[in-house]
Design an enzyme around this catalytic site. Structure first.
Site, PDB file in Angstrom:
ATOM      1  CG  ASP A 134      -5.575 -14.401 -25.047  1.00  0.00           C
ATOM      2  OD1 ASP A 134      -5.736 -13.233 -25.415  1.00  0.00           O
ATOM      3  OD2 ASP A 134      -4.522 -15.032 -25.219  1.00  0.00           O
ATOM      4  CE  LYS A 178      -7.768  -9.602 -19.477  1.00  0.00           C
ATOM      5  NZ  LYS A 178      -7.168 -10.919 -19.586  1.00  0.00           N
ATOM      6  N   GLY A 238      -6.264  -7.715 -26.380  1.00  0.00           N
ATOM      7  CA  GLY A 238      -7.371  -7.781 -27.331  1.00  0.00           C
ATOM      8  C   GLY A 238      -8.592  -8.270 -26.590  1.00  0.00           C
ATOM      9  CG  HIS A 239      -9.917  -6.761 -23.450  1.00  0.00           C
ATOM     10  ND1 HIS A 239      -9.839  -5.862 -22.425  1.00  0.00           N
ATOM     11  CD2 HIS A 239      -8.866  -7.581 -23.293  1.00  0.00           C
ATOM     12  CE1 HIS A 239      -8.773  -6.135 -21.680  1.00  0.00           C
ATOM     13  NE2 HIS A 239      -8.165  -7.170 -22.201  1.00  0.00           N
TER      14      HIS A 239
HETATM   15  P1  IMP Z   1       4.382  -8.523 -25.366  1.00  0.00           P
HETATM   16  O1  IMP Z   1       3.420  -8.071 -24.300  1.00  0.00           O
HETATM   17  O2  IMP Z   1       3.916  -8.178 -26.753  1.00  0.00           O
HETATM   18  O3  IMP Z   1       5.781  -8.089 -25.099  1.00  0.00           O
HETATM   19  O4  IMP Z   1       4.426 -10.128 -25.336  1.00  0.00           O
HETATM   20  C1  IMP Z   1       5.002 -10.844 -24.245  1.00  0.00           C
HETATM   21  C2  IMP Z   1       4.237 -12.125 -23.986  1.00  0.00           C
HETATM   22  O5  IMP Z   1       2.935 -11.812 -23.500  1.00  0.00           O
HETATM   23  C3  IMP Z   1       3.998 -12.980 -25.233  1.00  0.00           C
HETATM   24  O6  IMP Z   1       3.996 -14.343 -24.837  1.00  0.00           O
HETATM   25  C4  IMP Z   1       2.606 -12.586 -25.683  1.00  0.00           C
HETATM   26  O7  IMP Z   1       1.990 -13.598 -26.439  1.00  0.00           O
HETATM   27  C5  IMP Z   1       1.935 -12.396 -24.343  1.00  0.00           C
HETATM   28  N1  IMP Z   1       0.804 -11.455 -24.374  1.00  0.00           N
HETATM   29  C6  IMP Z   1       0.836 -10.116 -24.396  1.00  0.00           C
HETATM   30  N2  IMP Z   1      -0.408  -9.596 -24.377  1.00  0.00           N
HETATM   31  C7  IMP Z   1      -1.248 -10.632 -24.343  1.00  0.00           C
HETATM   32  C8  IMP Z   1      -2.682 -10.739 -24.275  1.00  0.00           C
HETATM   33  O8  IMP Z   1      -3.427  -9.759 -24.239  1.00  0.00           O
HETATM   34  N3  IMP Z   1      -3.162 -12.004 -24.257  1.00  0.00           N
HETATM   35  C9  IMP Z   1      -2.377 -13.104 -24.246  1.00  0.00           C
HETATM   36  N4  IMP Z   1      -1.044 -13.057 -24.290  1.00  0.00           N
HETATM   37  C10 IMP Z   1      -0.486 -11.827 -24.335  1.00  0.00           C
END
Ligand code: IMP
Length: 437
Positions: free
Chosen positions: A17, A20, A44-45
């Site tokens: 976050d 990007k 999420g961009h």
């Molecule tokens: P997962 O990628 O959904 O398995 O989540 C694993 C960890 O990565 C969690 O703490 C999520 O909140 C974090 N996470 C995954 N994608 C993002 C992102 O795009 N931004 C911030 N945190 C992320």
């Protein structure tokens, strides 16, 4: 001849976050390809164009620029339902999307409904120990990729009969496991198969061997932008394991996740916020679980693009960022959201850690739980800075803050974000070809 690198890689150096979307949008102007190489719909961009706000999850941000070929690389966990919804929504807003500007790797792994289900079931079962995932099925999809026998790749969506057979076989396994472990109701394999055959039919014109496409572009010297997802401290190997995501999100993940040689990584831009945020569970030494954190959250609108969850907020952690910058071979930083720090009497930067009263020499992502931050305090600034377009327009205290970040991380700051709009950026000391001030 200009000897600087043609390609650019953008990676987040914190816990994701870092803004990007905005940087990738700016860099897309000087690139012919924009490539996602890791993660999936957990990302999420956000990009703002005039009054319009686009929240992108799977489709590379270059889709908003004409003449750019966007590539979903083999390293991505591809969720066709999300991608097609995103494509429809973008088309509805006048963005043209087709095989001429979007290519999806046939070798990317498909996120299936049982992956999402398993993500939620497994997190509920973990209770207090949960990872805090985005529940997008990312971990289970990559787990099946590693297991191989229960994996489905994008190319397989195009062959209806073999796909039906394969999904029947996989769903039988999943039903057995989910019912035994979680008491879950069985899933209907044929319904899933028909849904994904339909997704395959719609994606088919865009499915390609993207590795070949990109290696040709490399050979021809056409500029490529590699768009990282998440942030380095969430990297499966080098992050704060087990509170990480399931792919290689640093610049080290580019060659494997896009199918290009390591030399294609090019200029590496490391993206950071002027403070730190994290969503989900896991250690966060510079966290401010107090009114400072709340103020950063309110000013920075720190709520997830994908899940809407409030983000945990804290001061800038230069020790962690230096580690991530060294890992990815970062050449320059893009410092986002500096405007959020306006109005603080003083601002703080974490310059190192102490464990058991002793100063830590090397950053160890697996031992952050025990770490205590050593903070440096700098004078804040009261002025709003969103109108600044040159470094000299910033108040002296903000300039000092930027210089201190550069010193501590050991890299120049190429870009400074002073607001969410496309033009609310100071192009400072960048070396990216075509974007120099
Ligand atoms: P997962 O990628 O959904 O398995 O989540 C694993 C960890 O990565 C969690 O703490 C999520 O909140 C974090 N996470 C995954 N994608 C993002 C992102 O795009 N931004 C911030 N945190 C992320």
């Amino acid at each position: 001849m200009d000897k600087r690198k043609a390609n650019v890689t953008v990676v987040g150096l914190q816990w994701g976050d870092e803004g990007k979307g905005k940087v990738v949008d700016a860099l897309s102007r000087v690139c012919k390809y924009v490539v996602r190489f890791c993660g999936g719909a957990n990302a999420g961009h956000t990009v703002r164009v005039g009054q319009e706000r686009y929240a992108m999850h799977l489709i590379p941000c270059g889709i908003l620029h004409e003449g750019v070929t966007n590539v979903v690389g083999n390293g991505v966990a591809f969720d066709p339902a999300v991608a097609l919804e995103e494509i429809d929504a973008l088309r509805g807003r006048g963005v043209k999307i087709g095989p001429e500007n979007l290519r999806i790797s046939a070798a990317a792994h498909v996120v299936m409904p049982y992956h999402r289900l398993e993500d939620s079931l497994s997190e509920s079962r973990l209770g207090e120990d949960k990872i805090g995932t985005t529940a997008r099925g990312i971990g289970p999809c990559y787990a099946d990729k590693a297991r191989r026998s229960t994996a489905v790749r994008v190319g397989e969506l195009l062959e209806a009969d073999p796909l039906r057979q394969k999904i029947r076989r996989i769903v039988e396994v999943k039903n057995g496991v989910f019912s035994a472990l979680y008491g879950a109701e069985p899933m209907d394999a044929d319904a899933i198969a028909e849904e994904f055959i339909d997704h395959g039919r719609r994606c088919a014109p865009m499915v390609a061997n993207t590795g070949v496409l990109l290696r040709r572009a490399v050979a021809a010297g056409e500029p490529i932008l590699f768009e990282g997802g998440q942030g380095s401290l969430l990297d499966i190997d080098h992050g704060t394991f087990p509170f990480v995501t399931s792919s290689s999100v640093t610049a080290c993940g580019v060659p494997a996740g896009a199918g290009v040689p390591p030399s294609a990584v090019g200029q590496v831009v490391g993206l950071v916020k002027a403070y730190t945020t994290r969503v989900g569970a896991g250690p966060f030494p510079s966290e401010q679980d107090n009114e400072i954190g709340q103020r950063l959250r309110d000013r920075g609108n720190e709520y997830g693009t994908t899940t809407g969850r409030p983000r945990r907020c804290g001061w800038f952690d230069a020790f962690a960022v230096k580690y991530a910058a060294d890992l990815s071979g970062v050449n320059e930083l893009a410092l986002a959201l500096l405007d959020v720090l306006s109005g603080f009497q003083e601002v703080r930067i974490c310059t190192g850690y102490r464990v058991d009263g002793r100063t830590v020499e090397d950053f160890d992502p697996t031992r952050l739980g025990e770490a205590e931050c050593v903070f440096e305090t700098l004078p804040g600034w009261q002025e709003e800075i969103s109108a600044a377009r040159r470094f000299d327009d910033l108040p002296g205290e903000a300039q000092n803050y930027v210089r201190r970040v550069e010193q501590l991380v050991g890299r120049p700051v190429g870009f400074i974000g002073v607001g969410p709009a496309r033009d609310e950026t100071i192009v400072h000391r960048t070396n990216v070809r075509g974007l120099e001030p």
